[in-house]
Scaffold this active site. Structure first.
Site, PDB file in Angstrom:
ATOM      1  N   GLU A 188       0.753  -4.770  -7.158  1.00  0.00           N
ATOM      2  CA  GLU A 188       0.000  -5.817  -7.190  1.00  0.00           C
ATOM      3  C   GLU A 188      -0.104  -5.942  -9.001  1.00  0.00           C
ATOM      4  OE1 GLU A 188      -3.777  -4.498  -6.355  1.00  0.00           O
ATOM      5  OE2 GLU A 188      -4.571  -6.249  -6.704  1.00  0.00           O
ATOM      6  N   GLU A 202      -3.533   1.291  -3.791  1.00  0.00           N
ATOM      7  CA  GLU A 202      -3.823   1.363  -2.571  1.00  0.00           C
ATOM      8  C   GLU A 202      -2.606   1.005  -2.155  1.00  0.00           C
ATOM      9  OE1 GLU A 202      -4.927  -1.522  -4.640  1.00  0.00           O
ATOM     10  OE2 GLU A 202      -5.184  -2.874  -3.366  1.00  0.00           O
ATOM     11  N   HIS A 227     -12.159   5.187  -3.210  1.00  0.00           N
ATOM     12  CA  HIS A 227     -11.565   3.217  -3.270  1.00  0.00           C
ATOM     13  C   HIS A 227      -9.955   2.552  -2.766  1.00  0.00           C
ATOM     14  CE1 HIS A 227     -12.299  -0.421  -5.652  1.00  0.00           C
ATOM     15  NE2 HIS A 227     -10.843  -0.506  -5.519  1.00  0.00           N
ATOM     16  N   GLU A 228      -9.221   3.609  -2.744  1.00  0.00           N
ATOM     17  CA  GLU A 228      -8.471   3.362  -2.514  1.00  0.00           C
ATOM     18  C   GLU A 228      -8.125   3.860  -0.996  1.00  0.00           C
ATOM     19  OE1 GLU A 228      -6.495   1.888  -4.634  1.00  0.00           O
ATOM     20  OE2 GLU A 228      -7.456   2.498  -6.960  1.00  0.00           O
TER      21      GLU A 228
END
Ligand code: BES
Ligand code: ZN
Length: 925
Positions: free
Chosen positions: A139, A284, A317-318
């Site tokens: 990303e 992620e 979060h991930e």
């Protein structure tokens, strides 16, 4: 929509526009990767299946694949079962693309072989070496550094990945999806191989590969439908005994996402790997999250409470991205807040549920107001869904993340938990396996909730921090209280015209007795419930709400729970603030009342300092603060610690027109010292009372966390007096404490002392700390930061000396942020030295890093964007350093975007020497 072509005066700046989105004519629905891993010569054989995009008319156009820094070894086409080398005349290779000029009409495959050098890759994007671990980061646009591909999030493909590598160097070989890491195939030549299959179509930015010699911690999680998932956390030597907290956090995350969002994990295994060199916090990648070691490895002995809670939040979060990001992904990078804003909201809710809800809300609001509000007020201001970007790496901002999460938080407030859950369920099921937009998301929210969100959508278009003001008017005769709320969003660097937004403002009215009054609107039906906090919908520039049956005068408490990401500009009297400090039932507003009184008082001190007047603290303030001191041991200790400590630096300086860093430091120092002196005995008592009871087992639970926090806050005040006793207290705490929360706080207190003897003590402790923890990267980073932030002369020279220390490594972002960031952000007096040495140093560092890791350099460059807050001499110094950076011929486009935007806001005297200088001011959208 941003006006186009407004930056063409600088041809090197290359804006991209959201409304230029076009789907691709071709799709790659399936990929087979065969990767021969090597530290310097990794060979990637990619077989991609190419089809026409059925949604588009067939024009037979060229197939344009993305690729960057690749060495193309061979290119074959497979059609009708025939494989052949493509002729040089059939394709074109540029530094950004591989173009197949006349692709066949029917679906076909391409076999692309590329070679890359992970060791030479210091950008930490694509495949690179993090020490001895080979890993990847794709990303936003890193996959194109691995192979030629449609490297954009709207191309979803299934991945079948075979990894081969030397058994010795790379005993563990990991990629996304399902596979058995323990069962590799021995190739008999010193190498081994493994196959990974990811059944879920995913965009290329979620691809990952990791190879290396690592320890593993294994566990399992049984999902809500009884499926067993293998969990494995991989780390390098030395970290293996510090990943229990991470594993527990992962299991809590998986359970929480089932309970609160109904999300069940969807692969047979879930893997996390920690690496030492990483551009961000964590990533992620589907089924294979890669973490910066800083956000994964931790234990009470080597981590602070805050760090442990952070590790849990980042793991959450991930993990939560598995649905909000992976299963439903973004159409293009302009839509980033769709996955990041949503996932930040989810991780915030997770932390609220695991720990103290009130404290998380306060910290989060303080974070938004100190960082994102600054961004909105500066040259890089942008909406949560930007219209125009130069470099996608630059949209990972506080606005897209934090403000984006608060925009969704407002929807949650308006809908309530039950409707929110129904709407998110619908979102996940409707768009499963698709790449969608923020509009798609809001459509579902509107449809399921029945709330008209037409006006609310403007939050996605409009940048800037809305300002709310209010006036109240009590009429004793009719027992009514009329509250008028007014909103206004000041112009920002990117947009001049603003519209009124739809925002939920939670309010309470506190009666003279100190009790909340029941809130009944004049428009309510008789008998309707009258709660003590009500959410008012502010939809116009100004609206008046009339409350009935109000028995006497009231004090309004506006924006309870920080119900909208806005700034309240109405400044209540000191008396009103003191009253709310004592009586507000809303935790955030109670905290905010103290913060406001402190900031107001500090601003008076700063004025005095600027005018060379003697500094004086008003008795009224000292007494009001004294109430907080007296009550410090009652109730929530973490909350009390926040009302005793001074507000964060960025909150203090936020509303100053021009900022004199020396005056600010002097004011802060004076306030802290005066309070420490006045309440010396009380702080000593608080300190003693908050010591850990003998034999207590360490736990990250609110009661303990709060107590340690208050203990450290008290020590901070005691230490401020720099008495020999104070130094002794700190040294003792450093010595006897078994947990890093207290040890590090004590070290911090001593290193901030300026007395000559105390500084010698600090030198000794720092030496001791390094000796003990030099093998722990994270603690060495702390050690670097503490030194960079040390007051007294010679700070810059010390930092430059440390850059030569074995502990520093310019290719490791954590180290750069710790030392250089610790100086530029943590030592304002030295960084802003009037002689300009701090600015020159920062520019030198940015220029050096431009060739090593431009992303890290870009983040450092953001320090210059607040230049307009300073006096004209300092502004001129900063501008000349920015111009020096801009003159670097090979300057990275991300750095160019940030510095360029800052320089765009400099008033340019019209000259006729070249187009760049006479470019018109930016058109406002
Ligand atoms: N998707 C990002 C990570 C990312 C983005 C890595 C762009 C590299 C380039 C990830 O989900 C993320 O947002 N991580 C945050 C931490 C999180 C808790 C907010 C980070 O890395 O700071
Ligand atoms: Zn994220």
């Amino acid at each position: 929509m941003a006006e186009k072509k407004d930056f063409l005066f600088d041809p090197a700046r290359n804006p991209l526009y959201r409304d230029d989105y076009r789907p691709t004519e071709y799709k790659i629905p399936a990929v087979t990767l065969d990767i021969a891993l090597d530290e310097t010569e990794t060979v990637v054989k990619s077989r991609i299946h190419v089809t026409r995009n059925p949604a588009l008319p067939d024009t037979g156009g060229a197939l344009v694949l993305d690729g960057e820094g690749l060495k193309l070894k061979s290119l074959k086409i497979i059609e009708n079962g025939q494989t052949r080398d493509l002729d040089r005349s059939e394709f074109v290779v540029t530094d950004k693309n591989l173009i197949l000029k006349n692709p066949p009409a029917k679906p076909f495959d391409l076999e692309i072989v590329t070679e890359i050098n992970p060791t030479e890759n210091t950008t930490l994007s694509g495949i690179y070496m993090a020490g001895d671990i080979l890993c990847s980061q794709c990303e936003a646009q890193g996959f194109r550094r691995i192979t030629y591909f449609l490297d954009r999030p709207d191309n979803l493909a299934t991945y079948d990945v075979t990894l081969t590598g030397e058994q010795k160097k790379f005993p563990v070989l990991l990629s996304n999806g399902n596979g058995e890491p323990a069962k590799t195939v021995d190739n008999g030549d010193g190498t081994h191989s493994i196959n990974w299959k990811d059944p879920w179509p995913k965009p290329s930015y979620l691809f990952a590969v990791v190879a290396g010699d690592m320890h593993v911690l294994e566990d399992t999680f049984t999902t809500m439908t009884g499926k067993k998932v293998d969990l494995r956390i991989y780390v390098q030597d030395g970290y293996e005994d510090k990943i229990k907290w991470a594993m527990e956090s992962l299991k809590r995350s998986m359970k929480w996402d089932e309970d609160r969002y109904g999300r069940e994990y969807d692969l047979d295994c879930f893997h996390i790997v920690a690496v030492d060199k990483f551009n961000a916090g964590a990533m992620e990648n589907k089924g294979l999250n890669v973490f910066n070691v800083k956000y994964l490895v931790g234990s009470p002995e080597v981590s602070t409470d805050d760090e442990l809670i952070d590790i849990e939040a980042v793991i959450g979060h991930e993990y939560f991205h598995n649905y909000s990001g992976d299963r439903v992904t973004v159409r293009d990078w302009f839509e980033l807040t769709l996955k990041e804003g949503f996932t930040v909201l989810r991780d915030r809710q997770f932390t609220e549920d695991m720990h103290s809800k009130e404290i998380k809300r306060i910290d989060d609001a303080v974070g938004l107001r100190s960082a994102q509000f600054m961004e909105d007020a500066g040259p890089t201001s942008h909406p949560i869904r930007p219209d125009r970007v130069e470099e996608f790496d630059n949209i990972y901002t506080g606005t897209i993340y934090e403000k984006g999460s608060h925009v969704l938080g407002m929807l949650h407030t308006m809908m309530g938990e039950t409707t929110w859950r129904a709407a998110t369920d619908e979102y996940f099921s409707r768009f499963d396996g698709q790449a969608v937009t923020c509009d798609d998301f809001v459509d579902v929210m509107q449809e399921v909730s029945g709330i008209d969100l037409t006006q609310f959508r403007q939050w996605y278009n409009q940048s800037g921090t809305p300002e709310i003001s209010y006036t109240g008017d009590y009429d004793a005769a009719s027992k009514t209280y009329r509250l008028t709320l007014t909103q206004n969003t000041p112009p920002t660097a990117d947009q001049s015209a603003k519209v009124a937004l739809h925002m939920p403002i939670a309010v309470g009215l506190i009666g003279q007795s100190g009790k909340d009054v029941p809130l009944a609107l004049s428009t309510d039906a008789a008998g309707e419930a009258a709660p003590t906090t009500r959410v008012l919908h502010l939809t116009e520039a100004s609206l008046t709400f009339e409350f009935k049956n109000v028995d006497g005068p009231v004090v309004p408490s506006i924006l309870r729970g920080f119900s909208a990401p806005v700034k309240v500009t109405t400044q209540p009297s000191d008396e009103e603030l003191v009253f709310r400090m004592a009586h507000d039932t809303d935790g955030f507003n109670k905290y905010e009342a103290t913060e406001r009184l402190m900031v107001k008082t500090l601003h008076k001190l700063i004025k005095q300092a600027e005018n060379d007047l003697p500094l004086t603290l008003e008795q009224g303030f000292i007494d009001a603060y004294g109430e907080n001191v007296k009550n410090a041991l009652a109730g929530d200790l973490a909350f009390n610690a926040r009302t005793l400590g001074l507000p964060p630096y960025n909150i203090i300086i936020q509303d100053l027109k021009t900022l004199d860093p020396d005056a600010v430091s002097e004011a802060i120092d004076f306030m802290k010292t005066t309070l420490a002196k006045t309440y010396a005995e009380d702080f000593k008592n608080i300190y003693t009372a908050t010591a850990a009871p003998a034999g207590e087992a360490y736990n990250v639970v609110p009661a303990q966390v709060g107590r340690r926090e208050l203990h450290n806050t008290a020590l901070g005040f005691i230490g401020k007096l720099e008495t020999p006793d104070a130094a002794l207290d700190a040294v003792a705490q450093y010595g006897h404490s078994k947990n890093m929360t207290e040890k590090l706080a004590a070290l911090g207190v001593v290193t901030r002392m300026t007395d000559k003897d105390a500084m010698t003590v600090a030198d000794k402790l720092l030496e001791d700390f390094y000796g003990r923890y030099k093998d722990n990267n994270n603690l060495v980073d702390k050690w670097l930061s503490l030194q960079a932030g040390r007051p007294a002369d010679g700070a810059l020279a010390r930092v430059q000396e440390l850059m030569k220390h074995e502990a520093y490594d310019a290719t490791n972002p954590n180290k750069v942020y710790a030392l250089i960031g610790g100086f530029t952000a943590g030592n304002p007096s030295a960084f802003h030295d009037k002689d300009g040495s701090g600015y020159k140093f920062l520019a030198d560092t940015i220029i050096d890093l431009n060739d090593v890791n431009a992303k890290t350099a870009t983040n450092l460059a953001k320090r210059f964007t607040q230049f307009k807050r300073y006096d004209s001499d300092r502004q001129a110094l900063m501008i000349s350093q920015m111009e020096r950076i801009m003159a670097v011929p090979t300057l990275d486009i991300g750095i160019k975007e940030i510095i360029g935007k800052a320089l765009d806001t400099v008033e340019k005297k019209p000259t006729n020497d070249n187009a760049r200088k006479t470019a018109p001011a930016r058109k406002q959208g």
